[in-house]
Enzyme design. Structure first.
Site, mmCIF file in Angstrom:
data_model
loop_
_atom_site.group_PDB
_atom_site.id
_atom_site.type_symbol
_atom_site.label_atom_id
_atom_site.label_comp_id
_atom_site.label_asym_id
_atom_site.label_seq_id
_atom_site.Cartn_x
_atom_site.Cartn_y
_atom_site.Cartn_z
ATOM 1 N N HIS A 252 -3.273 13.417 -7.624
ATOM 2 C CA HIS A 252 -3.204 13.439 -9.080
ATOM 3 C C HIS A 252 -4.410 14.151 -9.686
ATOM 4 O O HIS A 252 -4.957 13.723 -10.705
ATOM 5 C CB HIS A 252 -3.057 12.037 -9.658
ATOM 6 C CG HIS A 252 -1.771 11.369 -9.282
ATOM 7 N ND1 HIS A 252 -1.553 10.018 -9.383
ATOM 8 C CD2 HIS A 252 -0.611 11.873 -8.763
ATOM 9 C CE1 HIS A 252 -0.338 9.717 -8.960
ATOM 10 N NE2 HIS A 252 0.257 10.833 -8.579
ATOM 11 N N TYR A 261 -2.637 7.369 -1.415
ATOM 12 C CA TYR A 261 -1.724 8.474 -1.112
ATOM 13 C C TYR A 261 -2.076 9.143 0.221
ATOM 14 O O TYR A 261 -1.202 9.631 0.934
ATOM 15 C CB TYR A 261 -1.747 9.503 -2.244
ATOM 16 C CG TYR A 261 -1.024 9.054 -3.496
ATOM 17 C CD1 TYR A 261 0.345 9.218 -3.620
ATOM 18 C CD2 TYR A 261 -1.707 8.454 -4.546
ATOM 19 C CE1 TYR A 261 1.014 8.798 -4.769
ATOM 20 C CE2 TYR A 261 -1.049 8.036 -5.699
ATOM 21 C CZ TYR A 261 0.317 8.214 -5.799
ATOM 22 O OH TYR A 261 0.979 7.791 -6.931
ATOM 23 N N ARG A 315 -5.259 2.701 -7.518
ATOM 24 C CA ARG A 315 -4.633 1.582 -8.217
ATOM 25 C C ARG A 315 -3.935 0.610 -7.265
ATOM 26 O O ARG A 315 -3.524 -0.481 -7.675
ATOM 27 C CB ARG A 315 -3.644 2.101 -9.269
ATOM 28 C CG ARG A 315 -2.397 2.778 -8.733
ATOM 29 C CD ARG A 315 -1.560 3.376 -9.863
ATOM 30 N NE ARG A 315 -0.229 3.770 -9.439
ATOM 31 C CZ ARG A 315 0.070 4.918 -8.843
ATOM 32 N NH1 ARG A 315 -0.892 5.806 -8.606
ATOM 33 N NH2 ARG A 315 1.316 5.195 -8.494
#
Length: 784
Positions: A252, A261, A315
């Site tokens: 991102h 990720y 997150r």
């Protein structure tokens, strides 16, 4: 750190970029790939006497019975297949939930030893569900792709191809081809350049779906396309998403995500090695071997045994259902799987030892195997039972600066510490779809210390005050999050560090303006020495009428009674909060010596100390968590700077592994000198190592070391050598220049190509070309 020759890397990239042909799979190889993946999903048969594996399987069976089969609907008059998933027409997450439930049935149907193994009833239910899902919800004619694209393009088809792998022998070819139509409808790539494919983890997950569609559907062009799509994932980047040379992984655009990720990329890489094992196709996936490098530079540094450093999870830390240990075990399994495909026996053994030693203690718990897949559990069991593999956890002394992530990791024999900062490129945190709603301070100087006490596990994120994280300076201000994936960047360029590989310093000048909207700013440095961490803060200023304080500690306790907490000789009991003046030391007792933590204040400091119970709700940090109160006990230390502070400062030293007596003794005979702590420079001298480290936010002179530009410097001296290490924490300057006093009889011994060393009076003038703007540290060696 292992070096990778530039020429070798360039030649590899040339091969990766130029490769466009993947030799066609034979029918036999296609069947091998399908069987490989089926085994990876189900595991192998095991003796009934293996209670650990039986526990793993029983967990899966109970989940299937209670949460899937009990809700299964086979009445065609009702417009759902599971009674708790009825909004699938408007909620894309429920499409994924449906697909995952079908996959769970198929997995246990094909798992040897399962009570559902080859059950005619389960088979009938799976076939019914697949047909329903294709006919009603996910097919080539579906046009109302509502909700989250991730469900349509990755999560749902990823689960569906797993189910089709498991059930292939029970499906007609016509059925198989039909069920693949929905997969292909939402992954319609014709070329690796299609923009919808995205970057990083999203790209590798889409490649997986396309490749498996090709394997299952006997479509070589899709396997070839998937291979082409993958190449870009493994090529090192210098901006945006992907792997960086310093070990950073970004997703991102601005968020460090190595074990978030990045874990997806590692897992899919392991999957490809498993799927194509024993086939000629594996040799054509020539980008995959780059993972051998990334295991060393990116993944292994961010683990403490089977616990990932939370600052690399993004997150994901706020999702209660996914524990830190689950993530860590998954990483270790995938790292081991990848590593065993390396041709070097020493490399394979290194990761076998790392994996075994990381899980050795945890595996003694009765519940260790419960959250693993059968395949994971079997792999771990085999390793644990292999007497030729050591279970001694590797304990290197290593300091690593990941500049693009604005994170420093310090590994010492009994602990790992990480500092999470933010910069003009690295966001302080990320919040998407209600996840990480209170993450504001997680990347603004939070210090994570891992020593085996499980301080960041269990109910930590559900109970900790997210505005009072250890290492941060806070006014506790937050604000509503109104936009998903907003960027919380530092307006100041100064955020980085300097490292000689053994020790280092992380440093940051920051403002909370873009994070919480506060006017709070500070200049901070953390010096990572051997078994000591020095924290300095200066220029702490704010216009806010809010109590501003530095959080020395806010640690979750594992055993409140045994975790005694003593400050300046005063013991704090649970429920007590005390303000103690002229504090020189504090100590938190651990369950083992390594879990002890000492705190020393070079200048007698007024602090507030507490030992208290905090109650919280996981739903407040992530809306996907069920709302329920939970609690945990904490010990903490804060230094107050008052309201509207102006140019306040602090200093303290953390002593991991130091017992109470040794901590008190150290406070009376400190072996570290603070040489500067002001708006322009922060510097320390470690007398035990003859090591001087300084961070120069502005040019100036400290102890005879002259910074002619901004920069960070380390000077390590021995009887015959002087090693000078420089960096540009701003990642903006074309060059970094320092003058270092010459030592009698010393001459230049070695330097990197980027450094120019000349004489300037009685000094060496060291100029380093930092035009690459990558935050790298450069070492120049002088000696007799």
């Amino acid at each position: 750190m292992k070096k990778y020759p530039v020429a070798l890397l360039l030649s590899f990239l040339l091969v990766v970029v130029s490769l466009s042909h993947v030799s066609a799979q034979t029918i036999a190889e296609r069947n091998t790939s399908i069987n490989n993946w089926k085994t990876a999903l189900t595991g192998k048969a095991f003796p009934k006497s293996n209670t650990a594996l039986k526990l793993t399987l029983t967990e899966k069976e109970n989940d299937l019975k209670q949460n899937v089969l009990s809700r299964l609907n086979t009445n065609p008059s009702k417009n759902y297949i599971f009674s708790n998933i009825t909004s699938w027409k408007t909620n894309s997450t429920q499409l994924t939930m449906t697909a995952l439930n079908i996959e769970k049935m198929a997995t246990l149907y094909q798992t040897p030893n399962s009570i559902y193994y080859h059950s005619p009833t389960i088979k009938q239910n799976i076939l019914y569900a697949l047909n329903w899902f294709y006919t009603k919800a996910y097919n080539e004619k579906t046009v109302d792709n509502y909700g989250n694209w991730y469900d349509w393009q990755i999560a749902t088809p990823g689960s569906l191809v797993n189910t089709l792998t498991l059930m292939k022998t029970d499906l007609t070819d016509a059925q198989l081809q039909n069920y693949l139509k929905g997969v292909n409808r939402f992954n319609p790539a014709k070329a690796a350049t299609d923009r919808y494919l995205g970057t990083g983890a999203n790209r590798v997950n889409k490649a997986f779906v396309i490749i498996m569609s090709g394997v299952l559907g006997n479509n070589q062009s899709k396997i070839t396309l998937g291979n082409d799509i993958l190449k870009r994932v493994y090529v090192p980047v210098t901006s945006g998403d992907g792997f960086y040379e310093d070990g950073t992984f970004i997703q991102h655009t601005n968020t460090p995500y190595t074990t978030g990720y990045g874990a997806d990329i590692l897992a899919r890489s392991a999957d490809f090695y498993q799927i194509f094992n024993g086939t000629s196709t594996l040799g054509t996936f020539r980008s995959l071997p780059m993972m051998f490098k990334y295991l060393d530079t990116t993944y292994s540094p961010v683990l403490y045994k089977n616990e990932p450093l939370d600052m690399t999870r993004g997150r994901g830390v706020t999702l209660k259902a996914t524990t830190s240990e689950q993530v860590g075990n998954g990483l270790l399994y995938d790292m081991f799987t990848v590593s065993q495909k390396n041709s070097n026996p020493a490399y394979r053994k290194k990761y076998a030892i790392l994996t075994k030693s990381s899980i050795a203690n945890a595996s003694l718990r009765a519940d260790f195997y419960k959250s693993l897949t059968v395949a994971q559990a079997q792999t771990f069991q085999t390793l644990l039972q292999n007497k030729n593999i050591s279970n001694a956890y590797p304990s290197p002394t290593q300091n690593k600066m990941m500049s693009y992530a604005s994170q420093m990791i310090d590994r010492k024999p009994n602990y790992v510490a990480g500092i999470s900062m933010f910069s003009k490129k690295a966001s302080a945190f990320e919040s998407i779809t209600g996840a990480n709603k209170l993450g504001f301070y997680t990347g603004t100087g939070a210090l994570y210390l891992y020593n085996g006490d499980n301080a960041f596990e269990g109910e930590y994120y559900g109970t900790v005050d997210m505005t009072s994280l250890a290492g941060t300076t806070t006014d506790h201000k937050t604000r509503p999050i109104t936009v998903d994936n907003a960027k919380y960047l530092n307006p100041q360029a100064w955020s980085g560090g300097v490292s000689d590989g053994t020790n280092g310093a992380a440093t940051m000048h920051y403002s909370m303006k873009n994070v919480t909207g506060s006017s709070l700013e500070a200049r901070k440095s953390w010096f990572f020495l051997n078994n000591r961490i020095v924290a300095l803060g200066a220029g702490i200023s704010s216009k806010e009428n809010l109590n501003t304080e530095t959080i020395v500690e806010n640690r979750q306790l594992s055993d409140t009674a045994r975790n005694t907490f003593v400050v300046n000789g005063q013991t704090l009991n649970l429920g007590q909060t005390k303000t103690i003046v002229k504090t020189k030391w504090a100590h938190l007792n651990g369950l083992t010596l390594a879990q002890n933590i000492g705190y020393v204040f070079p200048n007698a400091t007024t602090i507030t100390a507490y030992k208290k119970t905090r109650t919280g709700d996981w739903n407040t940090i992530n809306t996907r968590n069920k709302s329920a109160l939970t609690s945990a006990n904490y010990a903490g230390i804060t230094i107050s700077h008052g309201k509207k502070p102006t140019n306040k400062s602090y200093s303290y030293i953390i002593l991991p592994g130091k017992n109470q007596k040794a901590t008190e003794a150290y406070s009376k005979k400190i072996d570290i000198e603070i040489r500067a702590n002001n708006l322009n420079q922060q510097a320390v001298f470690d007398k035990t190592q003859n090591l001087w480290i300084g961070t120069f936010r502005n040019p100036g002179t400290v102890n005879g070391y002259i910074g002619q530009t901004r920069g960070a410097i380390m000077v390590r001296k021995t009887a015959t050598t002087e090693k000078v290490t420089l960096s540009d924490p701003t990642m903006e300057q074309k060059s970094t220049i320092f003058l270092v006093p010459k030592l009698a009889g010393h001459k230049l011994k070695s330097k990197p190509a980027e450094a120019t060393v000349t004489t300037s009076g009685k000094n060496w003038r060291i100029q380093v070309n930092t035009s690459a703007k990558n935050g790298k540290s450069f070492t120049v060696l002088f000696g007799k």
